[in-house]
Design an enzyme around this catalytic site. Sequence first.
Site, short mmCIF file in Angstrom:
data_model
loop_
_atom_site.label_atom_id
_atom_site.label_comp_id
_atom_site.label_asym_id
_atom_site.label_seq_id
_atom_site.Cartn_x
_atom_site.Cartn_y
_atom_site.Cartn_z
CG ASP A 296 -6.71 0.43 -0.08
OD1 ASP A 296 -6.81 1.33 0.77
OD2 ASP A 296 -5.63 0.09 -0.59
CB THR B 239 -1.93 5.45 -1.98
OG1 THR B 239 -1.84 4.03 -1.90
CG2 THR B 239 -3.19 5.90 -1.28
CB THR B 240 1.16 2.74 -5.52
OG1 THR B 240 0.97 2.09 -4.27
CG2 THR B 240 2.54 2.43 -6.04
CG ASP C 233 -1.79 1.21 1.32
OD1 ASP C 233 -2.68 1.33 0.46
OD2 ASP C 233 -1.58 2.04 2.21
#
Length: 535
Positions: free
Chosen positions: A399, A101-102, A68
Site C-alpha cells: 500500500d 480499499t476500505t 486491508d
Amino acid sequence: MLRFDSSGKPFIIIRDQDQKERLTGSEARKANILAAMTVANLMKTSIGPLGMDKILVDQDGEVTATNDGATILKNMQVENPIAKLLVELSQGQDDEIGDGTTSVVVLAGALLEESLSLLEKGIHPSKISEGYEKACDIAVKHLLTICDKIEFDKENYESLVLSAKTSLGSKIVNQYTDKIAKISVEAVLAVADLERKDVRFDLIKLEGKTGGTLGDTELIDGIIIPKNFSHPQMPKQIKNAKIAILTCPFEPPKPKTGHKLDIDSVKKYKELLEIEQNYFKEMTDLVKKSGATLVLCQWGFDDEANHLLLQKKLPAVRWVSGTDIELIAIATGARIVPRFSELTEKKLGKAGMVIEKSIGTTDEKMIVIEKCSNTKTVTILVKGGNKMVVEEGKRSIHDALCVTRNLIKDNRIVYGGGAAEISCSVALNKASKEITGIEQYSIRAFSQALLSVPIALASNSGLNSLEAVSEIQLQQLEDKKPFLGIDCLSKGTSNMKEQNVFDTLRGKIQEFLLATQMAKMILKIDDIIRPTGQY
C-alpha cells in the site's frame, strides 16, 4: 422462455420455476441495498489508525489477520451477487490505486443506504443515479480546488515519507511507520524515472522471512533468491559475476515415448555410464566456454552434474523460480537460454556482487545479487514473528509503495482524517440549495453519505462521532479551512496539515468515482431470479 397467450400478449416462463425465487421492483432493490449495507457495515470498523483487524480462516485452516479492505473481502468467500460486486469494487481500487480499499466500500454502502429514503419518497432510481452522478462531478471539482502540491526529488523526499506514513498508520506496522515508510519511498525512488513520472513496479521485489520483528525489515540493493548454492563447497561470494540463466536441466535427454532398456552385462552398463558422463561433461564445457562464472538453473540437476560444476569452479543455483529468473534477466541484462548449445558470452548477465547470506537466526540461506548492470533493482526483506505477521507486513508495504508511486505520477494531495470528505459534503450542501428540481435530493443524500467515512473514523477512535463531525463541519464553514479533520490520535489539533496526514488526490477521486459507479449499477437492478433458499 418467451411465450404468447391466446390474445398475443407475451409472458415469460422461468425454467424450473418451482425451484426458484424471484424478487422484482422495490423488493429487489431493497434486498440489494441491504446486502451492500451489511458488507459496508462490516468494513467500517477497520477504517483509520485505530481501526480493528479481522481474522479470516479459509477451508484449509490457514489464518489471515488483516484490516486491508481488499484482502478481507477477497477471503470472505461471499455468495451474494451484490456482495461479490463490492468485492470487485474493492479489488478495482486496489489494482488502480493500491490504497483506500476500505473507504470505497464504506462510501458505496452509505450511498445505497441514503438512496433507501429517496426510494421511499417515490423518486425513481434513474433520477437518483443522475443526481449521484452530478454530485460526484461537483465533489471531484471541489477536490481540485482544495488540493495542495508537494515537491520532492531523489535527495529530498520527506513529503513522500509523510504520505506513506499516513497509509501505514492503520496497518500492523504502525509501530515502525518511520522506518517502513522510508524504506518504501527509497525503494520506489530507486526504480522511478522522475522525468517521465514512471515507476517500474516489477523491479521491486517483496520477500518475507519469519524471525525478528517488523522493525528488522530492510531494503536490499539487489535481488534476493531464497536459495543457496547447489554444493556446500562452492564459493559463497562472487565478484563481477557473469551470470548464465538456463531453463534447460543438467540431465541427459529423455525420450518422450515409453521405452524399456535392458542391461545384461557390465560392459553395457559401463558404456551407458560413459555416455551419461559425456553428456554432463559436454554441458559443463559449453557453460565454461561461454565465460560464465555463475549458473542459475530453473530446473534441478543430479549429483554427477553438481560434482562436475564444482570441479569446473562453476558456482550454481538450482530450482530458481520463473518469476525470479525473469527479474534477474531484466536486472542483469542476461538472456534466458533454453538450450546449452545456444549459450554464448553475449547472453550472459552481469552483476557486481553475488553473495550467499544467512538471514535471521535460522540456518536458512539466501543469495543476494547486487550492483546489477542493466537496471536498478531492489528487494524489501520483510521480517516478522510468524508467517501471518510477515504477510500482513507485505500487504502494508505494498500500500505504501502504491501511494508513493501515485504521488510520483501526480504530486497533488488532499488532507486525510476525513477532511476532504467533510469539505466536499459542505460544498455539496451549498450546491444543492442552488439547484431546483428533484436532483437536489440526491445531491443532499450524496453529501450525507460522504460523512460516513469521518463518522467511522471518529467512532473507531473512541470519540462521539456525530459531535466530532458536526464540530469539524462548523469549523470548516466558519474558517474556510478544508484541511480540518478528525483528530483520531488525540494530538490536540484538528489541523491535518500540522499532523502531516495526507491522501493522494488521484486516490480520492478514484474512490468517489468507483463508489458512485457501483451505487448507480446496483440501483438499476430491479429483478432477481435465484434458487430457493440462497443468499
